[in-house]
Design an enzyme around this catalytic site. Sequence first.
Site, PDB file in Angstrom:
ATOM      1  CG  ASN A  13      46.253  -2.922  19.331  1.00 48.12           C
ATOM      2  OD1 ASN A  13      46.629  -3.554  20.326  1.00 48.12           O
ATOM      3  ND2 ASN A  13      45.626  -1.759  19.424  1.00 48.12           N
ATOM      4  CE  LYS A  15      42.017  -2.528  19.629  1.00 48.50           C
ATOM      5  NZ  LYS A  15      40.805  -1.774  19.321  1.00 48.50           N
ATOM      6  CG  HIS A  98      44.741   2.488  20.449  1.00 50.24           C
ATOM      7  ND1 HIS A  98      43.413   2.530  20.829  1.00 50.24           N
ATOM      8  CD2 HIS A  98      44.803   1.671  19.368  1.00 50.24           C
ATOM      9  CE1 HIS A  98      42.715   1.756  20.002  1.00 50.24           C
ATOM     10  NE2 HIS A  98      43.529   1.226  19.112  1.00 50.24           N
ATOM     11  CD  GLU A 100      40.699   0.431  22.139  1.00 49.14           C
ATOM     12  OE1 GLU A 100      41.660  -0.276  22.499  1.00 49.14           O
ATOM     13  OE2 GLU A 100      39.959   0.127  21.183  1.00 49.14           O
ATOM     14  CD  GLU A 170      43.837   2.394  15.163  1.00 49.22           C
ATOM     15  OE1 GLU A 170      43.837   1.254  14.685  1.00 49.22           O
ATOM     16  OE2 GLU A 170      43.872   2.607  16.384  1.00 49.22           O
ATOM     17  N   GLY A 176      36.277  -1.293  16.278  1.00 48.82           N
ATOM     18  CA  GLY A 176      35.475  -2.325  16.933  1.00 48.82           C
ATOM     19  C   GLY A 176      33.988  -2.239  16.631  1.00 48.82           C
ATOM     20  CB  SER A 216      35.839  -2.131  11.331  1.00 46.96           C
ATOM     21  OG  SER A 216      35.254  -1.914  12.607  1.00 46.96           O
TER      22      SER A 216
HETATM   23  P1  13P Z   1      39.363  -3.097  15.238  1.00 48.11           P
HETATM   24  O1  13P Z   1      40.122  -3.640  14.069  1.00 48.11           O
HETATM   25  O2  13P Z   1      38.904  -4.165  16.194  1.00 48.11           O
HETATM   26  O3  13P Z   1      38.275  -2.164  14.822  1.00 48.11           O
HETATM   27  O4  13P Z   1      40.395  -2.227  16.099  1.00 48.11           O
HETATM   28  C1  13P Z   1      41.180  -1.288  15.451  1.00 48.11           C
HETATM   29  C2  13P Z   1      42.208  -0.798  16.404  1.00 48.11           C
HETATM   30  O5  13P Z   1      41.886  -0.133  17.373  1.00 48.11           O
HETATM   31  C3  13P Z   1      43.607  -1.162  16.152  1.00 48.11           C
HETATM   32  O6  13P Z   1      44.474  -0.451  16.957  1.00 48.11           O
END
Ligand code: 13P
Length: 258
Positions: A13, A15, A98, A100, A170, A176, A216
């Site tokens: 992803n 982002k 997601h 976010e 997740e 992150g 992560s």
């Molecule tokens: P990270 O791997 O940067 O922690 O992000 C995970 C994520 O949100 C994948 O959708």
Amino acid sequence: MTAPHRRPLIAGNWKMNGTLKEAADLVNALVKDLGSPSHEVIVAPPFTALTVVGELLKKSPIKLSAQDMHWENSGAFTGEVSGAMLKDAGCHAVILGHSERRRMFGDTDGVVQKKLKAALAQKLVPIVCIGETLEERESQRTFKVLETQVKGALTGFAPSDLSTVVLAYEPVWAIGTGKTATPDQAQEAHLFVRKQVAGLYGDALAQGMRILYGGSVTPENVDTLMAQPDVDGALVGGASLKPIGFLRIVNFKSPAAH
Ligand code: 13P
């Protein structure tokens, strides 16, 4: 290691990252060194880069995904992109719900459910994200949150509708932050989620459904996460932007393969 009938899936992803040139450079590097992976591989660039990346993936086993979509096919929804448009742009999959999007853009369980229905109607493979916040984990509400999110997104379908659905656990506190869930924490949550799906739609669907772990994931921790029986793949954020690291994640080493 995941059950043999669930093909491991590694999805990147990206982002909100990447100019067209950066997207092309990244995907060219992946295509060049990927070889023929035994696992399924997906990349999810931002909307603007979908067609460019899709073009570059044409002769590659890597599949294209979007990061979100609207639930209507077309209309007066300024700023939105529909599943029909994603299909037209060459997408195979779409990430939905997601954390976010849930946290910053108001995607409730009801919204995720509507998007899921629309994605399935377009024959897009939905990757539905769920996961608890740190506060929810610390107040022992993880399972309740996961139950609510699974039920909220997945109710109102026939089991046969959902055969392509992928779930992604997740935990928000792991995204992150560099603070990955331990393999035991991931396994415990995945098993719980699978049981929820079984409770809703029966064991056959639940046993076939792939549940990815995200938060992560790195080349250093992917092997132990993938060694868990109910971890069927990874949804990778930051580490998917670096070709060498992402390819190492794609080629994770599973104990069962030796
Ligand atoms: P990270 O791997 O940067 O922690 O992000 C995970 C994520 O949100 C994948 O959708």
